[in-house]
Design a protein around this motif. Structure first.
Motif, PDB file in Angstrom:
ATOM      1  N   PRO A 130      64.669  90.715 163.724  1.00 19.59           N
ATOM      2  CA  PRO A 130      65.632  91.799 163.959  1.00 19.59           C
ATOM      3  C   PRO A 130      66.108  92.451 162.660  1.00 19.59           C
ATOM      4  N   LEU A 131      66.370  93.741 162.743  1.00 24.91           N
ATOM      5  CA  LEU A 131      66.884  94.513 161.605  1.00 24.91           C
ATOM      6  C   LEU A 131      68.406  94.522 161.595  1.00 24.91           C
ATOM      7  N   GLN A 132      69.011  94.100 162.691  1.00 21.58           N
ATOM      8  CA  GLN A 132      70.464  94.066 162.876  1.00 21.58           C
ATOM      9  C   GLN A 132      71.092  95.458 162.744  1.00 21.58           C
ATOM     10  N   ILE A 146      60.555  93.325 169.033  1.00 27.06           N
ATOM     11  CA  ILE A 146      60.094  92.218 169.869  1.00 27.06           C
ATOM     12  C   ILE A 146      60.014  90.982 168.992  1.00 27.06           C
ATOM     13  N   VAL A 147      60.904  90.039 169.261  1.00 25.64           N
ATOM     14  CA  VAL A 147      60.880  88.745 168.585  1.00 25.64           C
ATOM     15  C   VAL A 147      59.958  87.862 169.411  1.00 25.64           C
ATOM     16  N   PRO A 148      58.979  87.209 168.781  1.00 29.60           N
ATOM     17  CA  PRO A 148      58.014  86.425 169.562  1.00 29.60           C
ATOM     18  C   PRO A 148      58.687  85.503 170.583  1.00 29.60           C
ATOM     19  N   PHE A 149      58.147  85.532 171.791  1.00 25.78           N
ATOM     20  CA  PHE A 149      58.659  84.676 172.851  1.00 25.78           C
ATOM     21  C   PHE A 149      58.429  83.212 172.480  1.00 25.78           C
ATOM     22  N   GLN A 150      59.308  82.358 172.937  1.00 21.12           N
ATOM     23  CA  GLN A 150      59.167  80.910 172.767  1.00 21.12           C
ATOM     24  C   GLN A 150      58.369  80.354 173.947  1.00 21.12           C
ATOM     25  N   GLY A 172      70.984  94.499 168.954  1.00 23.94           N
ATOM     26  CA  GLY A 172      70.524  94.127 167.626  1.00 23.94           C
ATOM     27  C   GLY A 172      71.634  93.891 166.629  1.00 23.94           C
ATOM     28  N   ARG A 173      72.719  94.625 166.732  1.00 22.45           N
ATOM     29  CA  ARG A 173      73.820  94.485 165.771  1.00 22.45           C
ATOM     30  C   ARG A 173      74.704  93.285 166.098  1.00 22.45           C
ATOM     31  N   LEU A 188      67.412  97.368 169.915  1.00 24.00           N
ATOM     32  CA  LEU A 188      67.332  96.501 171.085  1.00 24.00           C
ATOM     33  C   LEU A 188      66.377  95.367 170.761  1.00 24.00           C
ATOM     34  N   ILE A 189      66.812  94.138 170.983  1.00 21.56           N
ATOM     35  CA  ILE A 189      65.955  92.980 170.745  1.00 21.56           C
ATOM     36  C   ILE A 189      65.406  92.499 172.078  1.00 21.56           C
TER      37      ILE A 189
END
Length: 196
Positions: A98-100, A55-59, A142-143, A105-106
């Motif tokens: 992300p770990l790429q 989970i990338v912080p929401f904007q 993610g990749r 899943l991002i």
């Protein structure tokens, strides 16, 4: 108190409970009971190959959302639901960059509108003090970074009287997080216990 007054009193109370229940609809803050997103893209989503959710912080839209913590909390709530409500669905659910990885899943997005409203205003008159939450949820590979789903969320609560007091912005945010988590879980292969 005359018998007919007692019957009227309890009949009115029962009718009020039914009305408020109907006004609240089927929305649920429980992830496993929430409906999934209705968009065809969400219904056709297949996330079975993913083992990690980042989970990338929401904007936020700074013109309509003043506190960035609202967006951070919304993403964290979805993550907690994915981690705790559906059993061992994903090997890892994490917050951060992300770990790429190929099985990652991002989950991210933007909170575009956040209006807490006023319970007192809604009790006094329908439409006064209405609360609202609007967001856009984004799922990516993610990749590759390829977009898998972009879905809007729009919650408005403007009922008056007791129904207006029955829901606040925190409940609306929890309902929205439950819907997103439920959608992701179904796309990963989870089925509701009563599914046929």
């Amino acid at each position: 108190m005359p018998f007919h007054a007692i019957v009227f009193k309890y009949s009115f109370a029962a009718a009020l409970v039914v009305f408020v229940s109907a006004a609240l609809g089927c929305a649920s803050t429980q992830s496993t009971r929430a409906p999934a997103l209705k968009q065809p893209e969400a219904q056709a989503l297949d996330l079975r190959r993913f083992q990690t959710v980042t989970i990338v912080p929401f904007q936020i839209n700074p013109e309509k959302v003043k506190d960035p913590e609202i967006a951070t909390n919304f993403g964290a709530d979805i993550g907690a639901r994915l981690r705790n409500d559906f059993g061992p669905l994903f090997a890892t659910v994490r917050l951060g960059e992300p770990l790429q990885k190929s099985d990652e899943l991002i989950l991210t997005g933007t909170v575009t509108k956040y209006r807490p409203g006023s319970i007192t205003g809604r009790v006094l008159l329908m439409g006064v003090g209405s609360a609202g939450l609007e967001a856009e949820v984004l799922l990516k590979d993610g990749r590759s970074g390829d977009e898998l789903l972009r879905a809007p969320i729009d919650k408005l609560w403007a009922w008056g009287g007791f129904a207006g007091a029955a829901k606040d912005i925190d409940r609306m945010s929890a309902e929205a997080a439950a819907v997103v988590a439920n959608t992701i879980a179904r796309a990963k292969g989870w089925q509701p216990p009563n599914a046929k």
